[in-house]
Scaffold this motif. Structure first.
Motif, PDB file in Angstrom:
ATOM      1  N   LYS A   1       0.892  -1.128   0.115  1.00 43.48           N
ATOM      2  CA  LYS A   1      -0.027   0.062  -0.047  1.00 43.48           C
ATOM      3  C   LYS A   1       0.833   1.077   0.036  1.00 43.48           C
ATOM      4  N   GLN A   2       2.153   1.234   0.558  1.00 43.56           N
ATOM      5  CA  GLN A   2       2.971   2.391   0.574  1.00 43.56           C
ATOM      6  C   GLN A   2       3.319   2.548  -1.044  1.00 43.56           C
ATOM      7  N   LYS A   3       3.584   1.424  -1.662  1.00 42.40           N
ATOM      8  CA  LYS A   3       4.248   1.766  -2.717  1.00 42.40           C
ATOM      9  C   LYS A   3       3.359   1.825  -4.117  1.00 42.40           C
ATOM     10  N   ALA A   4       2.054   1.681  -3.891  1.00 44.55           N
ATOM     11  CA  ALA A   4       1.357   1.567  -5.089  1.00 44.55           C
ATOM     12  C   ALA A   4      -0.039   1.794  -4.764  1.00 44.55           C
ATOM     13  N   GLU A   5      -0.890   2.450  -5.570  1.00 44.75           N
ATOM     14  CA  GLU A   5      -2.376   2.711  -5.244  1.00 44.75           C
ATOM     15  C   GLU A   5      -2.956   1.349  -5.657  1.00 44.75           C
ATOM     16  N   LEU A   6      -2.946   0.651  -4.798  1.00 44.32           N
ATOM     17  CA  LEU A   6      -3.787  -0.913  -4.979  1.00 44.32           C
ATOM     18  C   LEU A   6      -4.785  -1.094  -4.222  1.00 44.32           C
ATOM     19  N   ALA A   7      -5.861  -1.646  -4.558  1.00 41.65           N
ATOM     20  CA  ALA A   7      -6.714  -2.370  -3.576  1.00 41.65           C
ATOM     21  C   ALA A   7      -6.273  -3.524  -3.000  1.00 41.65           C
ATOM     22  N   VAL A   8      -6.132  -4.133  -1.960  1.00 41.30           N
ATOM     23  CA  VAL A   8      -5.624  -5.516  -1.480  1.00 41.30           C
ATOM     24  C   VAL A   8      -6.945  -6.237  -0.904  1.00 41.30           C
TER      25      VAL A   8
END
Ligand code: SAM
Ligand code: SF4
Length: 348
Positions: A124-131
């Motif tokens: 989450k720190q490195k990318a705009e992603l839903a996990v």
């Protein structure tokens, strides 16, 4: 029963669902599919959301009777990806323009609370992603820690809503527990996904109708309906696979009953039928979940044999899916594709 009337009812009874699931006349079936497509278009629009799966470990402490990853399968070559490999793969997925990463594995406590939390946090720190997490049944404290680390969604299929069948398929686990886990996950703010397999031994059409109603009761954000495929090193090695047309009818009825919910065209469906993804998208689905696990791990995640695209390069996956999706006048979404119920209940 009048087909057109049933297809336009707001709420369907179990008997009406069974009636729809039993439609075998080609024209009637097409009416059902067209209505599901209309409902999909009304509630989800034309966009298809991609969810990139990373299969981080094929170790499993469970023994689900149908699954090739079951603990008793001693022939499977087991692996665990390192946290760095997982975080790096999530990065690659983000760079492909896919906005959800699904961290999936067998139930493997070697990936402990802190390690999974670290992986989520770093992604989450490195990318705009839903996990999305799909790690099986874990501890309630773990679910809480992972939510705090940034996880958005949890996928835990109920597999069957028939408690007797559930205990046959899972000798150590109980349906009540699975329900309690799903309710807890929802309570603490995860978007939840569940669903069931179609064509498991001993299952009836009435059971599948109950599965769809169970998904409605759970008020899911995503519901997955995929066919069972027999796996060689399991007690169900010689059982027939789920029927493709029945699976499509289940997806269509699922869309009509559940309306504002994400429904994937599953890899299992595409494994049984080369055109499965397109067929699925045409009967109510709005999600595709490509396997983006790097080699040599992807070949060893053998839930069942010959999974669709298993020998393809994950980096080419999005382009290939894009061509297929655009061929039916749909397009790949540029958003995370969060729950369509946000606003109705809490979210990440
Ligand atoms: N261990 C986690 C769990 O069980 O939720 C996630 C991994 S598990 C392999 C993901 C899904 O694979 C299960 O929910 C199940 O529905 C599906 N699956 C397992 N064996 C299958 C089979 N033989 N045919 C089709 N789907 C299968
Ligand atoms: Fe393990 Fe999930 Fe397979 Fe069950 S379905 S054996 S929990 S990987």
């Amino acid at each position: 029963m009048n087909l057109d009337e049933i297809l336009h009812k707001e709420n369907l009874s179990k008997e009406e669902i069974v009636f729809l699931l039993n439609l075998t006349d080609k024209n009637d079936q097409q009416f059902l599919f067209d209505r599901a497509d209309e409902v999909r278009s009304k509630y989800c629009g034309n966009e298809v959301h991609l969810r990139g799966i990373i299969e981080l470990s094929n170790y499993c402490e469970q023994n689900c009777i149908y699954c090739g990853l079951r603990e008793d399968n001693k022939k499977l070559q087991r692996y665990r990806m390192t946290p760095e490999e997982i975080i790096e793969t999530a990065h690659v997925i983000s760079n492909l323009g896919i906005y959800t990463v699904v961290l999936q594995s067998g139930e493997d406590h070697q990936f402990d609370t802190a390690m999974i939390a670290y992986i989520i946090y770093e992604i989450k720190q490195k990318a705009e992603l839903a996990v999305t997490l799909s790690l099986g049944e874990r501890g309630f404290d773990e679910y809480r820690s992972w939510k705090m680390a940034g996880a958005d969604r949890y996928l835990l299929k109920h597999e069957t809503a028939n408690p007797k069948l559930y205990s046959i398929y899972h000798n150590k686990q109980r349906l009540d527990d699975r329900l309690a886990h799903l309710k807890f996950l929802k309570e603490i703010g995860y978007q939840i996904g569940s669903g069931n397999m179609i064509g498991l031994p001993l299952q009836t059409v009435e059971d599948i109708a109950d599965d769809i109603l169970f998904c409605k009761e759970l008020d899911l954000d995503m519901a997955a309906f995929g066919p069972f495929i027999s796996s060689p090193e399991t007690p169900y090695r010689s059982k027939s696979a789920g029927d493709v047309d029945l699976t499509l009818r289940v997806m269509a009825v699922g869309r009509i009953v559940l309306k504002q919910v994400h429904i994937p065209a599953t890899t299992a469906l595409a494994t049984l039928d080369d055109a499965g993804r397109i067929k699925g998208l045409n009967v109510g689905a709005n999600i595709i979940m490509p396997d983006l696990t790097p080699s040599p791990y992807r070949e060893r995640y053998q839930i069942y044999p010959d999974r669709k695209c298993i020998n393809d390069n994950p980096l080419n996956c999005k382009g290939c899916l894009q061509l297929q999706i655009e061929s039916i006048g749909r397009k790949i979404s540029n958003s995370r594709g969060d729950s369509m119920k946000i606003g109705e209940h809490s979210r990440a």
